[in-house]
Design an enzyme around this catalytic site. Structure first.
Site, PDB file in Angstrom:
ATOM      1  N   GLU A  81      -4.177   7.532  -4.758  1.00  0.00           N
ATOM      2  CA  GLU A  81      -4.467   6.858  -6.031  1.00  0.00           C
ATOM      3  C   GLU A  81      -5.824   7.319  -6.566  1.00  0.00           C
ATOM      4  O   GLU A  81      -6.716   7.596  -5.767  1.00  0.00           O
ATOM      5  CB  GLU A  81      -4.489   5.338  -5.816  1.00  0.00           C
ATOM      6  CG  GLU A  81      -3.133   4.809  -5.364  1.00  0.00           C
ATOM      7  CD  GLU A  81      -3.115   3.295  -5.127  1.00  0.00           C
ATOM      8  OE1 GLU A  81      -4.092   2.619  -5.488  1.00  0.00           O
ATOM      9  OE2 GLU A  81      -2.117   2.808  -4.585  1.00  0.00           O
ATOM     10  N   ARG A  96       0.856  -1.178   0.000  1.00  0.00           N
ATOM     11  CA  ARG A  96       0.000   0.000   0.000  1.00  0.00           C
ATOM     12  C   ARG A  96       0.900   1.238   0.000  1.00  0.00           C
ATOM     13  O   ARG A  96       1.935   1.264   0.671  1.00  0.00           O
ATOM     14  CB  ARG A  96      -0.901   0.035   1.238  1.00  0.00           C
ATOM     15  CG  ARG A  96      -2.057  -0.962   1.210  1.00  0.00           C
ATOM     16  CD  ARG A  96      -3.097  -0.636   0.138  1.00  0.00           C
ATOM     17  NE  ARG A  96      -4.225  -1.554   0.147  1.00  0.00           N
ATOM     18  CZ  ARG A  96      -4.370  -2.616  -0.639  1.00  0.00           C
ATOM     19  NH1 ARG A  96      -3.428  -2.932  -1.515  1.00  0.00           N
ATOM     20  NH2 ARG A  96      -5.449  -3.370  -0.563  1.00  0.00           N
ATOM     21  N   HIS A 108      -1.481   0.224  -9.777  1.00  0.00           N
ATOM     22  CA  HIS A 108      -2.082  -0.703  -8.796  1.00  0.00           C
ATOM     23  C   HIS A 108      -2.713  -1.909  -9.518  1.00  0.00           C
ATOM     24  O   HIS A 108      -3.938  -2.061  -9.532  1.00  0.00           O
ATOM     25  CB  HIS A 108      -3.109   0.010  -7.917  1.00  0.00           C
ATOM     26  CG  HIS A 108      -3.409  -0.756  -6.658  1.00  0.00           C
ATOM     27  ND1 HIS A 108      -3.819  -0.157  -5.493  1.00  0.00           N
ATOM     28  CD2 HIS A 108      -3.374  -2.095  -6.378  1.00  0.00           C
ATOM     29  CE1 HIS A 108      -4.024  -1.075  -4.562  1.00  0.00           C
ATOM     30  NE2 HIS A 108      -3.757  -2.270  -5.084  1.00  0.00           N
TER      31      HIS A 108
HETATM   32  C1  DGY Z   1      -5.805  -6.256  -2.870  1.00  0.00           C
HETATM   33  O1  DGY Z   1      -6.567  -7.172  -3.156  1.00  0.00           O
HETATM   34  O2  DGY Z   1      -5.727  -5.794  -1.729  1.00  0.00           O
HETATM   35  C2  DGY Z   1      -4.980  -5.717  -3.980  1.00  0.00           C
HETATM   36  O3  DGY Z   1      -4.102  -4.716  -3.585  1.00  0.00           O
HETATM   37  C3  DGY Z   1      -5.880  -5.165  -5.044  1.00  0.00           C
HETATM   38  O4  DGY Z   1      -6.557  -4.080  -4.508  1.00  0.00           O
END
Ligand code: DGY
Length: 324
Positions: A266, A237, A284
């Protein structure tokens, strides 16, 4: 009467049809106007929500008085105020396991792309710069045999470590809350404190969930602990890294490069990162393959259906709220 399911991001038509076998399904439609307004208007009716990418907590859900479950099509659940869910007795489910290998593939492609400058040199070639044998200024750095540091050795971290150890003969270091003795045996992985790992690894891969504890885990001090030739990869993240400090470190050559899939804000727009050849910036896409997104949607559907039909969903993040 059928319970109502409300989607909070786009979901595949096939999935909607399957949900409709058991539930009344509302999917906000951009053709019918403001999607956020349609979502807010439907919230009081909803017994279940399904989707991804939308923060949900006290502020958003106060009017959702019938809500029993939020089924997230993601493994990460930092978008949700879990304490509030617990207070209200709302179940939260996620989609672990099915995205492990795809996300690890993406992590490893960021390692490769950053080290061998794949994206940068693709643009360089297309811009017509390839006039003769490629000069040293365009050389990359090796991946095989280098030390791979994994911060957060969960399932995805372990899958990246396997790729590194078995495919690229990389010694594996890891840091985190607990020792993983099975992985130490399987891969010869060695446990390190965060600072030790940062100082020793050639590739530092962040795979740790976002929490108050991990916010800005990597800042100026940590970047300065890394080797000048090291590469930071973040597929976890964005807020785990102090992005301003990272940009400065990339500009100053404190570290060699970064491979990024996630950002503090984002979608990423107008970032100094876009001007840096030593930053690979992806939108992402850790789990964004057709097969994996289908598997995630399927798992989210199963979780939602189970919860609304009174069964215990398999991926319950807050099991304490489940009532038999
Ligand atoms: C998740 O599943 O947490 C991935 O980062 C996609 O958002």
């Amino acid at each position: 009467m059928k319970k109502t399911v409300l989607a909070f991001s786009r979901i595949a038509p096939a999935l909607i049809e399957r949900l409709e076998q058991n539930f009344t399904v509302i999917v906000p439609d951009p053709k019918k106007g403001d999607v956020a307004a349609q979502f807010d208007a439907a919230l009081p009716k909803a017994h279940g929500l399904i989707g991804a990418g939308r923060p949900l907590g006290r502020k958003q859900l106060a009017v959702a008085t019938n809500l029993e479950v939020v089924s997230s099509v993601s493994v990460g659940y930092d978008n949700y105020e879990v304490d509030y869910f617990n207070e209200r007795g709302i179940m939260l489910t996620n989609t672990p396991d099915v995205l492990t290998e795809s996300t690890a593939d993406l992590g490893f492609s960021l390692i490769m792309s950053s080290a061998r400058r794949v994206a940068e040199l693709d643009a360089w070639t297309k811009a017509g710069h390839w006039k003769a044998s490629v000069p040293a200024a365009q050389f990359g750095t090796d991946v095989h045999g280098k030390t791979l540091g994994i911060i957060g050795m969960g399932n995805i971290g372990a899958a990246i470590a396997r790729r590194g150890r078995l495919g690229f003969n990389m010694p594996i270091l890891y840091s985190g809350n607990s020792r993983k003795t099975a992985l130490e045996q399987e891969l010869g992985a060695q446990f390190r404190s965060l600072d030790e790992l940062l100082a020793e690894a050639d590739f530092v891969c962040l795979v740790v969930p976002l929490s108050e504890k991990t916010k800005h885990l990597i800042g100026k001090r940590e970047l300065e602990l890394m080797k000048p030739n090291a590469i930071l990869v973040n597929i976890a993240r964005g807020p785990i890294v102090d992005e301003a400090a990272l940009i400065t470190a990339l500009q100053d050559g404190t570290i060699r490069g970064a491979g990024l899939d996630v950002y503090e804000k984002e979608p990423l727009a107008e970032s100094p990162l876009f001007k840096l050849n030593n930053a690979v910036t992806l939108p992402h896409i850790g789990s964004a393959t057709t097969e994996t997104r289908e598997a995630m949607a399927e798992r989210a559907l199963e979780n939602l259906t189970a919860a609304l039909l009174g069964k215990r969903p398999q991926d319950l993040v807050n099991p304490q709220v489940f009532k038999d």
